[in-house]
Motif scaffolding. Structure first.
Motif, PDB file in Angstrom:
ATOM      1  N   ALA A  85       0.822  -1.205   0.000  1.00  0.00           N
ATOM      2  CA  ALA A  85       0.000   0.000   0.000  1.00  0.00           C
ATOM      3  C   ALA A  85       0.857   1.256   0.000  1.00  0.00           C
ATOM      4  N   MET A  86       2.004   1.209   0.689  1.00  0.00           N
ATOM      5  CA  MET A  86       2.859   2.389   0.762  1.00  0.00           C
ATOM      6  C   MET A  86       3.512   2.715  -0.576  1.00  0.00           C
ATOM      7  N   LEU A  87       3.533   1.754  -1.504  1.00  0.00           N
ATOM      8  CA  LEU A  87       4.046   2.053  -2.840  1.00  0.00           C
ATOM      9  C   LEU A  87       3.193   3.100  -3.539  1.00  0.00           C
ATOM     10  N   MET A  88       1.934   3.266  -3.096  1.00  0.00           N
ATOM     11  CA  MET A  88       1.091   4.301  -3.672  1.00  0.00           C
ATOM     12  C   MET A  88       1.671   5.690  -3.417  1.00  0.00           C
ATOM     13  N   ARG A  89       2.523   5.823  -2.386  1.00  0.00           N
ATOM     14  CA  ARG A  89       3.103   7.130  -2.058  1.00  0.00           C
ATOM     15  C   ARG A  89       4.296   7.491  -2.939  1.00  0.00           C
ATOM     16  N   THR A  90       4.840   6.523  -3.662  1.00  0.00           N
ATOM     17  CA  THR A  90       6.073   6.777  -4.401  1.00  0.00           C
ATOM     18  C   THR A  90       5.857   7.581  -5.667  1.00  0.00           C
ATOM     19  N   GLY A  91       4.645   7.573  -6.208  1.00  0.00           N
ATOM     20  CA  GLY A  91       4.404   8.219  -7.485  1.00  0.00           C
ATOM     21  C   GLY A  91       4.940   7.431  -8.660  1.00  0.00           C
ATOM     22  N   ASP A  92       5.433   6.221  -8.414  1.00  0.00           N
ATOM     23  CA  ASP A  92       5.993   5.366  -9.466  1.00  0.00           C
ATOM     24  C   ASP A  92       4.878   4.490 -10.015  1.00  0.00           C
ATOM     25  N   GLY A  93       4.312   4.902 -11.157  1.00  0.00           N
ATOM     26  CA  GLY A  93       3.163   4.198 -11.716  1.00  0.00           C
ATOM     27  C   GLY A  93       3.419   2.735 -12.007  1.00  0.00           C
ATOM     28  N   ALA A  94       4.611   2.412 -12.519  1.00  0.00           N
ATOM     29  CA  ALA A  94       4.919   1.016 -12.847  1.00  0.00           C
ATOM     30  C   ALA A  94       4.990   0.161 -11.582  1.00  0.00           C
ATOM     31  N   LEU A  95       5.585   0.690 -10.510  1.00  0.00           N
ATOM     32  CA  LEU A  95       5.647  -0.066  -9.258  1.00  0.00           C
ATOM     33  C   LEU A  95       4.259  -0.225  -8.656  1.00  0.00           C
ATOM     34  N   GLN A  96       3.402   0.766  -8.820  1.00  0.00           N
ATOM     35  CA  GLN A  96       2.043   0.668  -8.294  1.00  0.00           C
ATOM     36  C   GLN A  96       1.269  -0.445  -8.999  1.00  0.00           C
ATOM     37  N   LYS A  97       1.436  -0.551 -10.317  1.00  0.00           N
ATOM     38  CA  LYS A  97       0.777  -1.636 -11.057  1.00  0.00           C
ATOM     39  C   LYS A  97       1.322  -2.991 -10.616  1.00  0.00           C
ATOM     40  N   ALA A  98       2.645  -3.058 -10.399  1.00  0.00           N
ATOM     41  CA  ALA A  98       3.239  -4.314  -9.936  1.00  0.00           C
ATOM     42  C   ALA A  98       2.716  -4.672  -8.553  1.00  0.00           C
ATOM     43  N   ALA A  99       2.554  -3.661  -7.672  1.00  0.00           N
ATOM     44  CA  ALA A  99       2.022  -3.904  -6.333  1.00  0.00           C
ATOM     45  C   ALA A  99       0.604  -4.440  -6.400  1.00  0.00           C
ATOM     46  N   ALA A 100      -0.197  -3.905  -7.319  1.00  0.00           N
ATOM     47  CA  ALA A 100      -1.573  -4.393  -7.479  1.00  0.00           C
ATOM     48  C   ALA A 100      -1.586  -5.850  -7.926  1.00  0.00           C
ATOM     49  N   ARG A 101      -0.656  -6.215  -8.829  1.00  0.00           N
ATOM     50  CA  ARG A 101      -0.597  -7.609  -9.277  1.00  0.00           C
ATOM     51  C   ARG A 101      -0.219  -8.529  -8.119  1.00  0.00           C
ATOM     52  N   VAL A 102       0.761  -8.103  -7.312  1.00  0.00           N
ATOM     53  CA  VAL A 102       1.164  -8.917  -6.160  1.00  0.00           C
ATOM     54  C   VAL A 102      -0.003  -9.063  -5.181  1.00  0.00           C
ATOM     55  N   SER A 103      -0.724  -7.968  -4.941  1.00  0.00           N
ATOM     56  CA  SER A 103      -1.860  -8.010  -4.017  1.00  0.00           C
ATOM     57  C   SER A 103      -2.906  -9.007  -4.470  1.00  0.00           C
ATOM     58  N   HIS A 104      -3.189  -9.028  -5.780  1.00  0.00           N
ATOM     59  CA  HIS A 104      -4.175  -9.972  -6.306  1.00  0.00           C
ATOM     60  C   HIS A 104      -3.721 -11.416  -6.103  1.00  0.00           C
ATOM     61  N   LYS A 105      -2.430 -11.658  -6.279  1.00  0.00           N
ATOM     62  CA  LYS A 105      -1.911 -13.015  -6.084  1.00  0.00           C
ATOM     63  C   LYS A 105      -2.055 -13.447  -4.630  1.00  0.00           C
ATOM     64  N   ILE A 106      -1.769 -12.525  -3.720  1.00  0.00           N
ATOM     65  CA  ILE A 106      -1.879 -12.857  -2.295  1.00  0.00           C
ATOM     66  C   ILE A 106      -3.338 -13.108  -1.922  1.00  0.00           C
ATOM     67  N   LYS A 107      -4.247 -12.280  -2.440  1.00  0.00           N
ATOM     68  CA  LYS A 107      -5.662 -12.422  -2.105  1.00  0.00           C
ATOM     69  C   LYS A 107      -6.245 -13.727  -2.642  1.00  0.00           C
ATOM     70  N   ASP A 108      -5.620 -14.275  -3.686  1.00  0.00           N
ATOM     71  CA  ASP A 108      -6.104 -15.547  -4.237  1.00  0.00           C
ATOM     72  C   ASP A 108      -5.979 -16.684  -3.231  1.00  0.00           C
ATOM     73  N   VAL A 109      -5.003 -16.588  -2.345  1.00  0.00           N
ATOM     74  CA  VAL A 109      -4.751 -17.706  -1.437  1.00  0.00           C
ATOM     75  C   VAL A 109      -4.826 -17.322   0.043  1.00  0.00           C
ATOM     76  N   HIS A 110      -4.962 -16.021   0.342  1.00  0.00           N
ATOM     77  CA  HIS A 110      -5.036 -15.582   1.731  1.00  0.00           C
ATOM     78  C   HIS A 110      -6.109 -14.523   1.885  1.00  0.00           C
ATOM     79  N   ALA A 111      -6.685 -14.440   3.049  1.00  0.00           N
ATOM     80  CA  ALA A 111      -7.648 -13.383   3.340  1.00  0.00           C
ATOM     81  C   ALA A 111      -6.929 -12.032   3.350  1.00  0.00           C
ATOM     82  N   THR A 112      -7.632 -10.995   2.876  1.00  0.00           N
ATOM     83  CA  THR A 112      -7.041  -9.667   2.836  1.00  0.00           C
ATOM     84  C   THR A 112      -7.040  -9.021   4.221  1.00  0.00           C
ATOM     85  N   ALA A 113      -6.208  -7.989   4.381  1.00  0.00           N
ATOM     86  CA  ALA A 113      -6.137  -7.263   5.652  1.00  0.00           C
ATOM     87  C   ALA A 113      -6.600  -5.835   5.414  1.00  0.00           C
ATOM     88  N   ASP A 114      -7.849  -5.675   5.003  1.00  0.00           N
ATOM     89  CA  ASP A 114      -8.373  -4.360   4.663  1.00  0.00           C
ATOM     90  C   ASP A 114      -8.457  -3.422   5.864  1.00  0.00           C
TER      91      ASP A 114
END
Length: 229
Positions: A85-114
């Motif tokens: 989530a803190m990658l959203m603060r970097t302003g790095d659009g490519a890293l933000q997209k990568a973070a979203a992909r990682v989050s989706h992978k984690i949510k596929d097998v683990h409950a989220t921590a919203d």
């Protein structure tokens, strides 16, 4: 994105898709051409990955094919959630997209921590269409030890054109800075990405001296990283 990582992403997308995914949709998501997707699909099929479908219709992954699950304890998951989530603060659009992909992978097998929330305010988002320099380009130049031709606007000295040997990208809360050896000044300098007017990656590399330069910069600046992955 390297080809190996892209093939893995295609498998992940197809694995979670409810319907066949068109090549143009895969190309848009992964920011490559349709021709590249066709080649990647052929490569996966050659490796006996059960991808079914064809151009013009869409692709899907045969049921029963899966990748090993990710195993984390509760605090590791919470650390990942906050860190991504803190990658959203970097302003790095490519890293933000990568973070979203990682989050989706984690949510596929683990409950989220919203219930763990991180404020998104930080450095402005890089948008090359608006004329600013892509942070992904800067990261690539550091990663590959390639020189940069940079046009920079300094409040003190005005606009200048410099050739840099980029060494590190530093994410502060309100801005991102590139640390580099500046050939114009003959020393280490730091450049704010929001003051960069243009940047071109050159063919010239400096890999043989990159490690020594980075070590010298860290010693000179007194950097003592609490966490270095």
């Amino acid at each position: 994105m390297p080809r190996t990582g892209r093939l893995f992403e295609i498998i992940q997308i197809l694995r979670t898709a409810a319907a066949p995914v068109r090549a143009e949709d895969l190309a848009e998501t992964l920011e490559v051409s349709k021709r590249t997707i066709y080649r990647d699909i052929a490569a996966l099929q050659a490796m006996r990955t059960p991808v079914e479908g064809e151009a013009g219709i869409g692709y899907m992954l045969r049921k029963g094919y899966d990748l090993p699950p990710l195993n984390f304890d509760e605090e590791e998951l919470e650390a990942l959630h906050v860190g991504l989530a803190m990658l959203m603060r970097t302003g790095d659009g490519a890293l933000q997209k990568a973070a979203a992909r990682v989050s989706h992978k984690i949510k596929d097998v683990h409950a989220t921590a919203d219930w763990l929330q991180v404020a998104p305010w930080g450095a402005p988002l890089d948008d090359p269409e608006q004329g600013c320099v892509s942070k992904a380009l800067l990261r690539q130049a550091v990663r590959e030890s390639r020189k940069l031709q940079l046009t920079y606007l300094s409040p003190e000295s005005g606009e200048s054109c410099r050739t840099l040997r980029p060494l590190a990208l530093i994410y502060h809360i309100d801005c991102t800075m590139l640390a580099a050896w500046c050939e114009l000044r003959g020393g280490f300098r730091h450049f704010r990405t929001d003051r960069m007017l243009a940047a071109d990656m050159l063919e010239d590399g400096f890999a043989p001296e990159a490690g020594a330069l980075r070590k010298l910069w860290m010693e000179q600046e007194g950097w003592d990283f609490a966490f270095a992955p």
